[in-house]
Design an enzyme around this catalytic site. Structure first.
Site, PDB file in Angstrom:
ATOM      1  CB  CYS A 109      17.797 -40.558 -12.692  1.00  0.00           C
ATOM      2  SG  CYS A 109      17.777 -39.079 -11.794  1.00  0.00           S
ATOM      3  CB  CYS A 162      15.894 -42.724 -18.756  1.00  0.00           C
ATOM      4  SG  CYS A 162      14.456 -41.824 -19.403  1.00  0.00           S
ATOM      5  CG  HIS A 163      19.881 -42.694 -16.607  1.00  0.00           C
ATOM      6  ND1 HIS A 163      20.820 -42.305 -17.610  1.00  0.00           N
ATOM      7  CD2 HIS A 163      19.169 -41.440 -16.585  1.00  0.00           C
ATOM      8  CE1 HIS A 163      20.736 -41.196 -18.189  1.00  0.00           C
ATOM      9  NE2 HIS A 163      19.788 -40.735 -17.609  1.00  0.00           N
ATOM     10  CG  MET A 165      19.889 -35.492 -19.961  1.00  0.00           C
ATOM     11  SD  MET A 165      19.712 -36.524 -18.688  1.00  0.00           S
ATOM     12  CE  MET A 165      19.992 -35.502 -17.240  1.00  0.00           C
ATOM     13  CG  HIS A 167      10.152 -47.875 -24.560  1.00  0.00           C
ATOM     14  ND1 HIS A 167      10.728 -47.739 -23.129  1.00  0.00           N
ATOM     15  CD2 HIS A 167       9.207 -46.709 -24.709  1.00  0.00           C
ATOM     16  CE1 HIS A 167      10.052 -46.571 -22.656  1.00  0.00           C
ATOM     17  NE2 HIS A 167       9.476 -46.075 -23.502  1.00  0.00           N
ATOM     18  CG  HIS A 200       8.416 -42.984 -27.630  1.00  0.00           C
ATOM     19  ND1 HIS A 200       7.220 -42.603 -27.521  1.00  0.00           N
ATOM     20  CD2 HIS A 200       8.981 -43.267 -26.693  1.00  0.00           C
ATOM     21  CE1 HIS A 200       7.075 -42.883 -26.184  1.00  0.00           C
ATOM     22  NE2 HIS A 200       8.214 -43.007 -25.679  1.00  0.00           N
TER      23      HIS A 200
HETATM   24 FE1  DHE Z   1       5.965 -43.826 -20.733  1.00  0.00          FE
HETATM   25  C1  DHE Z   1       3.913 -45.970 -22.267  1.00  0.00           C
HETATM   26  C2  DHE Z   1       8.082 -46.440 -19.864  1.00  0.00           C
HETATM   27  C3  DHE Z   1       8.456 -41.437 -19.567  1.00  0.00           C
HETATM   28  C4  DHE Z   1       3.770 -41.155 -20.905  1.00  0.00           C
HETATM   29  N1  DHE Z   1       5.928 -45.856 -21.060  1.00  0.00           N
HETATM   30  C5  DHE Z   1       5.183 -46.602 -21.731  1.00  0.00           C
HETATM   31  C6  DHE Z   1       5.344 -47.824 -21.854  1.00  0.00           C
HETATM   32  C7  DHE Z   1       6.780 -48.123 -21.220  1.00  0.00           C
HETATM   33  C8  DHE Z   1       6.813 -46.693 -20.862  1.00  0.00           C
HETATM   34  C9  DHE Z   1       7.417 -49.376 -20.924  1.00  0.00           C
HETATM   35  C10 DHE Z   1       4.341 -49.010 -22.467  1.00  0.00           C
HETATM   36  C11 DHE Z   1       3.610 -49.743 -21.626  1.00  0.00           C
HETATM   37  C12 DHE Z   1       2.369 -50.772 -22.067  1.00  0.00           C
HETATM   38  O1  DHE Z   1       2.166 -50.512 -23.387  1.00  0.00           O
HETATM   39  O2  DHE Z   1       2.405 -51.712 -21.614  1.00  0.00           O
HETATM   40  N2  DHE Z   1       7.859 -43.963 -19.921  1.00  0.00           N
HETATM   41  C13 DHE Z   1       8.671 -45.163 -19.835  1.00  0.00           C
HETATM   42  C14 DHE Z   1       9.712 -44.836 -19.246  1.00  0.00           C
HETATM   43  O3  DHE Z   1      10.923 -45.924 -18.875  1.00  0.00           O
HETATM   44  C15 DHE Z   1      10.106 -43.344 -19.456  1.00  0.00           C
HETATM   45  C16 DHE Z   1      11.025 -43.102 -20.733  1.00  0.00           C
HETATM   46  C17 DHE Z   1      10.863 -42.911 -18.226  1.00  0.00           C
HETATM   47  C18 DHE Z   1      10.111 -42.916 -16.717  1.00  0.00           C
HETATM   48  O4  DHE Z   1      10.809 -42.618 -15.939  1.00  0.00           O
HETATM   49  O5  DHE Z   1       9.151 -43.294 -16.729  1.00  0.00           O
HETATM   50  C19 DHE Z   1       8.672 -43.121 -19.709  1.00  0.00           C
HETATM   51  N3  DHE Z   1       6.158 -41.975 -20.247  1.00  0.00           N
HETATM   52  C20 DHE Z   1       7.116 -41.070 -19.834  1.00  0.00           C
HETATM   53  C21 DHE Z   1       6.767 -39.704 -19.829  1.00  0.00           C
HETATM   54  O6  DHE Z   1       7.444 -38.797 -19.154  1.00  0.00           O
HETATM   55  C22 DHE Z   1       5.474 -39.540 -20.376  1.00  0.00           C
HETATM   56  C23 DHE Z   1       5.432 -38.603 -21.470  1.00  0.00           C
HETATM   57  C24 DHE Z   1       4.476 -38.709 -19.364  1.00  0.00           C
HETATM   58  C25 DHE Z   1       4.048 -39.501 -18.042  1.00  0.00           C
HETATM   59  O7  DHE Z   1       2.991 -39.654 -17.907  1.00  0.00           O
HETATM   60  O8  DHE Z   1       4.801 -40.076 -17.208  1.00  0.00           O
HETATM   61  C26 DHE Z   1       4.858 -40.915 -20.481  1.00  0.00           C
HETATM   62  N4  DHE Z   1       4.035 -43.858 -21.317  1.00  0.00           N
HETATM   63  C27 DHE Z   1       3.387 -42.530 -21.588  1.00  0.00           C
HETATM   64  C28 DHE Z   1       2.112 -42.744 -21.952  1.00  0.00           C
HETATM   65  C29 DHE Z   1       2.056 -44.340 -22.217  1.00  0.00           C
HETATM   66  C30 DHE Z   1       3.422 -44.726 -22.177  1.00  0.00           C
HETATM   67  C31 DHE Z   1       1.039 -41.905 -22.137  1.00  0.00           C
HETATM   68  C32 DHE Z   1       1.050 -44.841 -23.036  1.00  0.00           C
HETATM   69  C33 DHE Z   1       0.847 -44.826 -24.455  1.00  0.00           C
HETATM   70  C34 DHE Z   1      -0.223 -45.317 -25.250  1.00  0.00           C
HETATM   71  O9  DHE Z   1      -1.216 -44.677 -26.096  1.00  0.00           O
HETATM   72  O10 DHE Z   1      -0.476 -46.571 -24.924  1.00  0.00           O
END
Ligand code: DHE
Length: 561
Positions: free
Chosen positions: A49, A52-53, A103, A339, A381
């Site tokens: 959680c 996101c929160h 959500m 983000h 996003h």
């Molecule tokens: Fe991510 C990038 C935060 C959930 C897959 N994710 C990022 C970045 C942030 C972030 C701040 C940018 C990093 C950077 O560029 O320096 N992500 C978050 C969260 O806070 C969130 C919403 C909830 C959490 O609990 O983490 C979250 N993210 C996810 C997922 O559920 C995803 C789909 C699957 C996973 O692996 O957890 C996911 N996030 C990704 C991916 C990137 C990413 C694949 C990089 C994208 C890219 O091409 O650079």
């Protein structure tokens, strides 16, 4: 000085205690929980959680979850500012089934008892986790292979340019997959629910950050690429990058932490911590925020600087790493909550989603100023976005949306004489292309004619398992939709296998899509020929558990997208 800090802490503790005493008098007591239940809920909250929160539950991508509106009052007072206060039953429903507001449902992840437990937990006052000092960071630092014991040249025969570092989310590992042969070369243990991989300027080192703040450094030159150093930079983290400016290649790494809200600068080849910088401070609205988390970080090619985006404050920091003892930072106010984001085609402007404001902020890394704040559809996003030349509007950068069924194309400036005619469109939304809701990532490549977009958060199984592809020369042509799950040939499951995160091969000829199944389902990476949009290869293996992000070495090293 120390006394003042102690005094301030005592004052705020008093204010906090008075605040809670007042709250207890007027509001219904929060549901009781045993110490063991609280511990269990705390763990689930952190794992599922907090991202996101927020740890303090002040809300960001997800809603505020503080007791003043999760808990009903004793006299049945059920609204706050027109919003229904939630209470146990409603909370259980929301956590179980999700909401239209984005959500996700947890009924397939948490048991019924856990849903009840979490509904109780979030009506209680949030736990404040401990801080994490420079000393803590230093104490966690380990070098498995010192620099002088590492190879001086590449010891394996792999085409490293086309290697992919693939997040195996739920096993806390990355798979290093050979892009030429599609063979898994190594599976490397990294942090919990590992998030992203980034490359050093030279392309030799892969930096992998786990949600638990563990940063792992992989040396691709070793005969069998492996982790050579590790450090824990906080309790909860998402971002990392390296120094890429000329003269500073591979010198430093920087990683951002969600909790505590701070970033850490380290030596690039050993991860030895050099400096910790807090990001607590004022939001763009002029209010103090105790938990401004570090979102995306990117290394500038124009100056020895990192662009560090602070989620809750909406402040974009340009951190000059040319003299880290006397760190200079430019603070640029934009909008909340920052983000993810990526470069425009010229790599002068960084575009980042301010997802609660439905805006894209663009920073000019040459002048060190905000170039534009562009209004876009709900919850942008972009991942890192997608750059291509639009036949009518010239260079554009594309973002998808979590909250809208479009892809947004924003015109970006170009110094090329032939692009002068497009100047009038710069920083305007020039087109919205119809997609489906629930998109997370878009991607193209300078050598490709196609724009790919996923939709893994779409509630319909068929759409969550598919990707959509447009011809960038004519976006009005019918979109091609490919069902990746069907193409994979894996047995059909009741649970959704989400098609997520298109990533190109180094030559821009293939697109790799993760087919992200549950922890016990067989997952795969499905590879397509980008020119013909036909299936090329299904990479699957019992060890391929929950693959999500994929980072091609060459494209990530040079920020090609
Ligand atoms: Fe991510 C990038 C935060 C959930 C897959 N994710 C990022 C970045 C942030 C972030 C701040 C940018 C990093 C950077 O560029 O320096 N992500 C978050 C969260 O806070 C969130 C919403 C909830 C959490 O609990 O983490 C979250 N993210 C996810 C997922 O559920 C995803 C789909 C699957 C996973 O692996 O957890 C996911 N996030 C990704 C991916 C990137 C990413 C694949 C990089 C994208 C890219 O091409 O650079």
């Amino acid at each position: 000085m120390k006394k003042n800090v102690v005094g301030m802490l005592a004052l705020s503790a008093m204010a906090f205690a008075m605040g809670s005493a007042f709250a207890q008098e007027t509001a219904k007591a929060a549901p009781e929980m045993t110490a063991a239940e609280k511990e269990q809920a705390k763990k689930i909250y952190f794992e599922r959680c907090a991202g996101c929160h927020g740890v303090l539950r002040k809300g960001a991508t997800g809603k505020n979850l503080e007791p003043h509106w999760t808990k009903k009052d004793k006299d049945g007072n059920v609204t706050e500012g027109g919003t229904l206060k939630l209470g146990q039953q409603r909370l259980e429903k929301i956590i179980g089934y999700g909401t239209d507001g984005g959500m996700v449902n947890f009924d397939d992840i948490l048991t019924k008892e856990e849903l009840t437990l979490m509904a109780k937990y979030i009506q209680n006052t949030p736990d404040v986790p401990p801080e994490y000092s420079f000393k803590d960071t230093m104490d966690s630092w380990k070098v498995m292979v010192p620099v002088d014991k590492r190879p001086t040249k590449q010891m394996n025969k792999y085409n490293l340019k086309n290697m992919f570092s693939v997040t195996l989310r739920d096993t806390g590992e990355v798979a290093l997959i050979d892009g030429d042969t599609k063979e898994i070369r190594s599976i490397v243990k990294t942090g919990y629910a590992v998030h992203i991989s980034r490359l050093s300027a030279s392309g030799r080192y892969v930096y992998v950050i786990g949600r638990d703040g563990r940063l792992s450094l992989i040396d691709l030159w070793m005969e069998q690429p492996a982790v050579v150093a590790e450090v824990k930079i906080g309790f909860d983290a998402r971002s990392v990058d390296t120094s890429k400016f000329k003269g500073f290649e591979d010198k430093y790494a920087v990683a951002g932490s969600y909790w505590p809200p701070q970033y850490v600068i380290m030596d690039g080849d050993t991860l030895k911590p050099r400096k910790v910088v807090s990001t607590r401070g004022m939001t763009v609205d002029g209010e103090y925020h105790p938990e401004p988390r570090v979102a995306s970080i990117v290394a500038s090619f124009t100056k020895p600087e990192w662009v560090i985006n602070i989620k809750e404050t909406g402040q974009i920091l340009l951190v000059d790493y040319s003299d880290i003892e006397n760190l200079k930072t430019t603070t640029i106010g934009s909008a909340k909550f920052l983000h993810d984001g990526g470069w425009d085609a010229s790599k002068r402007y960084f575009l980042v989603a301010a997802n609660a404001s439905n805006k894209i902020a663009a920073v000019d890394t040459k002048t060190g100023k905000l170039a534009a704040l562009v209004d876009v559809a709900k919850i942008p996003h972009p991942g890192r976005g997608a750059n291509f030349t639009h036949p009518k509007f010239g260079p554009v950068w594309t973002t998808g949306h979590l909250g809208a069924d479009v892809l947004t194309l924003i015109s970006t400036p170009s110094d090329k004489k032939s692009d002068a005619k497009f100047k009038e469109y710069n920083w305007k939304v020039v087109q919205e292309v119809k997609h489906v809701p629930g998109n997370l990532f878009v991607k193209t490549h300078p050598k490709s004619k196609h724009l790919w977009a996923d939709s893994p958060q779409n509630p319909e199984k068929e759409l969550a398992e598919s990707v959509a592809i447009w011809d960038v020369a004519d976006l009005s042509k019918p979109v091609k939709v490919i069902n990746v799950a069907k193409d994979s040939g894996l047995p059909v499951t009741k649970a959704t296998r989400r098609a997520v995160h298109p990533e190109y091969s180094a030559d821009g000829k293939e697109v790799w899509i993760s087919l992200w199944g549950g922890k016990t389902d067989q997952s795969a990476i499905v590879v397509y020929d980008d020119a013909t949009l036909t299936l090329k290869k299904v990479i699957t293996d019992p060890k391929m558990i929950t693959p999500t992000g994929k980072f091609n070495v060459f494209n990530t090293q040079h920020d090609i997208y």
